[in-house]
Design an enzyme around this catalytic site. Sequence first.
Site, PDB file in Angstrom:
ATOM      1  N   ASN A 130       7.675  10.011 -41.313  1.00 24.82           N
ATOM      2  CA  ASN A 130       6.969   9.312 -40.237  1.00 24.82           C
ATOM      3  C   ASN A 130       5.569   8.933 -40.694  1.00 24.82           C
ATOM      4  O   ASN A 130       4.931   9.645 -41.480  1.00 24.82           O
ATOM      5  CB  ASN A 130       6.955  10.110 -38.921  1.00 24.82           C
ATOM      6  CG  ASN A 130       6.388  11.507 -39.053  1.00 24.82           C
ATOM      7  OD1 ASN A 130       6.505  12.158 -40.087  1.00 24.82           O
ATOM      8  ND2 ASN A 130       5.768  11.995 -37.983  1.00 24.82           N
ATOM      9  N   GLU A 150       2.057   7.622 -38.944  1.00 21.35           N
ATOM     10  CA  GLU A 150       1.368   7.357 -37.677  1.00 21.35           C
ATOM     11  C   GLU A 150       0.211   6.386 -37.873  1.00 21.35           C
ATOM     12  O   GLU A 150      -0.224   6.111 -38.993  1.00 21.35           O
ATOM     13  CB  GLU A 150       0.889   8.686 -37.077  1.00 21.35           C
ATOM     14  CG  GLU A 150       2.070   9.597 -36.756  1.00 21.35           C
ATOM     15  CD  GLU A 150       1.689  10.876 -36.044  1.00 21.35           C
ATOM     16  OE1 GLU A 150       0.497  11.239 -36.023  1.00 21.35           O
ATOM     17  OE2 GLU A 150       2.623  11.519 -35.523  1.00 21.35           O
ATOM     18  N   GLU A 179      13.167   8.139 -39.658  1.00 19.06           N
ATOM     19  CA  GLU A 179      14.505   7.549 -39.762  1.00 19.06           C
ATOM     20  C   GLU A 179      14.409   6.047 -40.001  1.00 19.06           C
ATOM     21  O   GLU A 179      15.104   5.472 -40.835  1.00 19.06           O
ATOM     22  CB  GLU A 179      15.308   7.779 -38.467  1.00 19.06           C
ATOM     23  CG  GLU A 179      15.536   9.235 -38.123  1.00 19.06           C
ATOM     24  CD  GLU A 179      14.438   9.835 -37.252  1.00 19.06           C
ATOM     25  OE1 GLU A 179      13.246   9.532 -37.491  1.00 19.06           O
ATOM     26  OE2 GLU A 179      14.775  10.607 -36.353  1.00 19.06           O
TER      27      GLU A 179
HETATM   28  N1  THU Z   1       9.224  11.070 -34.931  1.00 20.73           N
HETATM   29  C1  THU Z   1      10.075  10.737 -35.959  1.00 20.73           C
HETATM   30  O1  THU Z   1       9.640  10.499 -37.095  1.00 20.73           O
HETATM   31  N2  THU Z   1      11.398  10.667 -35.679  1.00 20.73           N
HETATM   32  C2  THU Z   1      11.958  10.878 -34.454  1.00 20.73           C
HETATM   33  O2  THU Z   1      13.144  10.661 -34.259  1.00 20.73           O
HETATM   34  C3  THU Z   1      11.132  11.380 -33.371  1.00 20.73           C
HETATM   35  C4  THU Z   1       9.658  11.350 -33.586  1.00 20.73           C
HETATM   36  C5  THU Z   1       7.793  11.151 -35.207  1.00 20.73           C
HETATM   37  C6  THU Z   1       6.975  10.057 -34.569  1.00 20.73           C
HETATM   38  C7  THU Z   1       5.628  10.688 -34.460  1.00 20.73           C
HETATM   39  O3  THU Z   1       4.920  10.476 -35.661  1.00 20.73           O
HETATM   40  C8  THU Z   1       5.897  12.187 -34.330  1.00 20.73           C
HETATM   41  O4  THU Z   1       7.255  12.365 -34.725  1.00 20.73           O
HETATM   42  C9  THU Z   1       5.705  12.741 -32.937  1.00 20.73           C
HETATM   43  O5  THU Z   1       6.366  11.976 -32.000  1.00 20.73           O
END
Ligand code: THU
Length: 129
Positions: free
Chosen positions: A44, A46, A57
């Site tokens: 992920n 941000e 994903e």
């Molecule tokens: N996040 C993911 O990477 N995948 C998911 O399926 C759910 C949430 C991340 C997004 C964000 O950076 C952090 O988790 C908290 O929501």
Amino acid sequence: MNDSYNRLFVKAISARKTAYAPYSGFKVGAALLCEDGTIYTGCNIECGSFSLTNCAERTAFFKALSEGKRSFKAIAIAGGHNDAETSEPCFPCGACRQVMAEFCSEDFTIVLSDRTLKLSELIPYSFKL
Ligand code: THU
């Protein structure tokens, strides 16, 4: 869980290490297995403008798709707070499920820490244009 899914999950744990999650502190890694055996990982990423955040994903899917891959077998997902190891399953969010539904068949496999699921279980009646 079978051996190849175990190995895929280990790659997802490893992909978590490069997550950029200074705002939520929640780090996620994903490993996407293509039909041809290639594996793409993602984490992920941000952004201070929060809605621009990309999930692990979708990072993995967009890497693979942009390299021309179109057939997918399974994705492993590992997530948790900061660098702590966790055995809690990290379920994919709704947006990622919809992207999976765009490119994968109903028997696409989602590998979590404690179970495997089929895409048809995670997003029944998905939107199709
Ligand atoms: N996040 C993911 O990477 N995948 C998911 O399926 C759910 C949430 C991340 C997004 C964000 O950076 C952090 O988790 C908290 O929501």
